[in-house]
Motif scaffolding. Structure first.
Motif, mmCIF file in Angstrom:
data_model
loop_
_atom_site.group_PDB
_atom_site.id
_atom_site.type_symbol
_atom_site.label_atom_id
_atom_site.label_comp_id
_atom_site.label_asym_id
_atom_site.label_seq_id
_atom_site.Cartn_x
_atom_site.Cartn_y
_atom_site.Cartn_z
ATOM 1 N N MET A 170 0.825 -1.211 0.000
ATOM 2 C CA MET A 170 0.000 0.000 0.000
ATOM 3 C C MET A 170 0.856 1.257 0.000
ATOM 4 O O MET A 170 0.574 2.219 -0.734
ATOM 5 C CB MET A 170 -0.927 -0.004 1.213
ATOM 6 C CG MET A 170 -2.031 -1.033 1.176
ATOM 7 S SD MET A 170 -2.906 -1.139 2.751
ATOM 8 C CE MET A 170 -3.483 0.546 2.945
ATOM 9 N N VAL A 171 1.917 1.271 0.813
ATOM 10 C CA VAL A 171 2.786 2.449 0.878
ATOM 11 C C VAL A 171 3.461 2.684 -0.471
ATOM 12 O O VAL A 171 3.568 3.829 -0.940
ATOM 13 C CB VAL A 171 3.831 2.299 1.994
ATOM 14 C CG1 VAL A 171 4.795 3.492 1.994
ATOM 15 C CG2 VAL A 171 3.150 2.190 3.354
ATOM 16 N N MET A 226 0.927 4.222 -2.797
ATOM 17 C CA MET A 226 0.665 5.623 -2.466
ATOM 18 C C MET A 226 1.836 6.517 -2.859
ATOM 19 O O MET A 226 1.640 7.669 -3.264
ATOM 20 C CB MET A 226 0.349 5.755 -0.973
ATOM 21 C CG MET A 226 -1.029 5.231 -0.598
ATOM 22 S SD MET A 226 -1.480 5.555 1.121
ATOM 23 C CE MET A 226 -0.592 4.219 1.950
ATOM 24 N N ALA A 267 1.894 2.887 6.689
ATOM 25 C CA ALA A 267 0.762 3.052 5.767
ATOM 26 C C ALA A 267 -0.183 4.145 6.263
ATOM 27 O O ALA A 267 -0.692 4.949 5.474
ATOM 28 C CB ALA A 267 0.023 1.726 5.604
ATOM 29 N N TYR A 268 -0.415 4.175 7.574
ATOM 30 C CA TYR A 268 -1.276 5.209 8.147
ATOM 31 C C TYR A 268 -0.684 6.595 7.904
ATOM 32 O O TYR A 268 -1.390 7.528 7.493
ATOM 33 C CB TYR A 268 -1.460 4.952 9.641
ATOM 34 C CG TYR A 268 -2.192 6.064 10.365
ATOM 35 C CD1 TYR A 268 -3.572 6.201 10.249
ATOM 36 C CD2 TYR A 268 -1.494 6.976 11.150
ATOM 37 C CE1 TYR A 268 -4.244 7.224 10.904
ATOM 38 C CE2 TYR A 268 -2.159 8.005 11.802
ATOM 39 C CZ TYR A 268 -3.529 8.120 11.681
ATOM 40 O OH TYR A 268 -4.180 9.141 12.312
ATOM 41 N N ARG A 269 0.610 6.734 8.154
ATOM 42 C CA ARG A 269 1.263 8.032 7.944
ATOM 43 C C ARG A 269 1.274 8.408 6.466
ATOM 44 O O ARG A 269 1.120 9.584 6.108
ATOM 45 C CB ARG A 269 2.691 7.972 8.486
ATOM 46 C CG ARG A 269 2.774 7.866 10.008
ATOM 47 C CD ARG A 269 4.190 7.599 10.463
ATOM 48 N NE ARG A 269 4.290 7.610 11.920
ATOM 49 C CZ ARG A 269 5.335 7.159 12.602
ATOM 50 N NH1 ARG A 269 6.384 6.671 11.945
ATOM 51 N NH2 ARG A 269 5.347 7.187 13.925
ATOM 52 N N THR A 287 -0.932 7.712 4.161
ATOM 53 C CA THR A 287 -2.231 8.168 3.664
ATOM 54 C C THR A 287 -2.398 9.670 3.893
ATOM 55 O O THR A 287 -2.914 10.378 3.014
ATOM 56 C CB THR A 287 -3.381 7.411 4.334
ATOM 57 O OG1 THR A 287 -3.300 7.556 5.764
ATOM 58 C CG2 THR A 287 -3.330 5.936 3.994
ATOM 59 N N ARG A 288 -1.980 10.166 5.040
ATOM 60 C CA ARG A 288 -2.111 11.593 5.314
ATOM 61 C C ARG A 288 -1.183 12.409 4.417
ATOM 62 O O ARG A 288 -1.577 13.462 3.899
ATOM 63 C CB ARG A 288 -1.825 11.882 6.786
ATOM 64 C CG ARG A 288 -2.836 11.259 7.726
ATOM 65 C CD ARG A 288 -2.676 11.777 9.145
ATOM 66 N NE ARG A 288 -2.864 13.209 9.258
ATOM 67 C CZ ARG A 288 -4.056 13.808 9.343
ATOM 68 N NH1 ARG A 288 -5.153 13.085 9.326
ATOM 69 N NH2 ARG A 288 -4.125 15.119 9.466
ATOM 70 N N LEU A 327 -0.045 11.572 1.437
ATOM 71 C CA LEU A 327 -0.590 11.534 0.086
ATOM 72 C C LEU A 327 -1.779 12.474 -0.045
ATOM 73 O O LEU A 327 -1.931 13.160 -1.068
ATOM 74 C CB LEU A 327 -1.009 10.107 -0.275
ATOM 75 C CG LEU A 327 -1.729 9.936 -1.614
ATOM 76 C CD1 LEU A 327 -0.839 10.375 -2.774
ATOM 77 C CD2 LEU A 327 -2.196 8.494 -1.796
ATOM 78 N N GLY A 328 -2.628 12.524 0.979
ATOM 79 C CA GLY A 328 -3.771 13.429 0.940
ATOM 80 C C GLY A 328 -3.347 14.870 0.745
ATOM 81 O O GLY A 328 -3.988 15.622 -0.010
ATOM 82 N N ARG A 339 -10.165 13.717 2.088
ATOM 83 C CA ARG A 339 -10.326 12.651 3.082
ATOM 84 C C ARG A 339 -11.779 12.263 3.302
ATOM 85 O O ARG A 339 -12.100 11.080 3.452
ATOM 86 C CB ARG A 339 -9.689 13.079 4.410
ATOM 87 C CG ARG A 339 -8.175 13.053 4.415
ATOM 88 C CD ARG A 339 -7.630 13.191 5.834
ATOM 89 N NE ARG A 339 -7.858 14.533 6.357
ATOM 90 C CZ ARG A 339 -6.952 15.514 6.325
ATOM 91 N NH1 ARG A 339 -5.778 15.302 5.760
ATOM 92 N NH2 ARG A 339 -7.222 16.702 6.829
#
Length: 250
Positions: A81-82, A85, A167-169, A171-172, A174-175, A233
């Motif tokens: 996923m990372v 992204m 992955a959590y970091r 997503t932010r 990339l947003g 988001r």
């Protein structure tokens, strides 16, 4: 599966020297680990509880030890996923650069009406580039790394927690990269007036302009980026487009 004798009926002093109750994880992963790598592109299955050890009927003291406790499967999925992204951020930032660069866009430099007096979106592109570099650092796979623990008993560590946290970091980050691209894109559309964009692009521009006004001179863009990132988001960006073209494939 790996076999190990546990001698349940004997006293500890009677056990053979150096006899282990459980084999090392790297041995238990002989089949499990290969399967996790083979199925890296498949949906993640529901994990089985516990280490998956079974004790067949009988008095021979033999146990079968597996490795369902290993988190490598989740780690591989999170690392993938990372990487995905990071690729999205890479191409998004390059589109932003082409918009602010007058040599490519044929628009005023940095998308501001007075490019000699105002800096426009120059620093916004810096921000997108910096975020993309951070994502490239996060794209180094955690599941491929290893530090042994438990006196070398846990000698292959899946690092799924680290991969999921990355992955959590990501997503932010990339947003924000996408938000900067959208911020520049709607400004470019304003500068191209009276030319009209497609109905979907116009719907998206109108949604963004509800909270982010056109830039006529330099101002702090932090609030603008945060507003657009929130639209990304919470799905408002997607809903604005789908309201025109219909449901998009998810």
């Amino acid at each position: 599966m790996n076999r190990v004798r546990v001698y349940p009926q004997r006293r500890r002093s009677a056990l053979p020297q150096r006899r282990k109750v459980s084999v090392a994880r790297v041995l238990r992963l002989a089949a499990f680990g290969a399967g996790q790598c083979r199925d890296r592109g498949a949906p993640t299955p529901a994990p089985a509880p516990g280490p998956r050890s079974s004790h067949p009927e009988g008095e021979d003291g033999e146990a079968l030890s597996g490795a369902n406790c290993d988190s490598t499967y989740v780690g591989i999925q999170a690392d993938t996923m990372v990487n995905a992204m990071t690729v999205l951020a890479k191409v998004s930032e390059r589109r932003t650069d082409r918009m602010v660069n007058s040599n490519f866009s044929e628009l005023p430099a940095f998308l501001v009406r007075e490019p000699g007096l105002d800096s426009g979106y120059m620093i916004a592109q810096y921000t997108a580039a910096a975020l993309t570099m951070e994502l490239r650092g996060l794209a180094v796979p955690a599941s491929a790394d290893n530090v042994t623990t438990s006196a070398n008993q846990e000698d292959a560590v899946g690092n799924a927690y680290l991969a999921a946290l990355k992955a959590y970091r990501a997503t932010r980050k990339l947003g924000y990269v996408i938000a900067i691209e959208l911020m520049c894109a709607v400004q470019a559309l304003d500068l191209l007036a009276p030319l009209a964009p497609s109905p979907a692009a116009e719907a998206l521009r109108a949604r963004i302009r509800e909270t982010v006004p056109t830039v006529d001179e330099d101002r702090v863009f932090h609030t603008d980026i945060e507003h657009i990132a929130e639209l990304v988001r919470n799905g408002d960006v997607l809903r604005a487009v789908e309201g025109v073209v219909g449901a998009l494939r998810r």
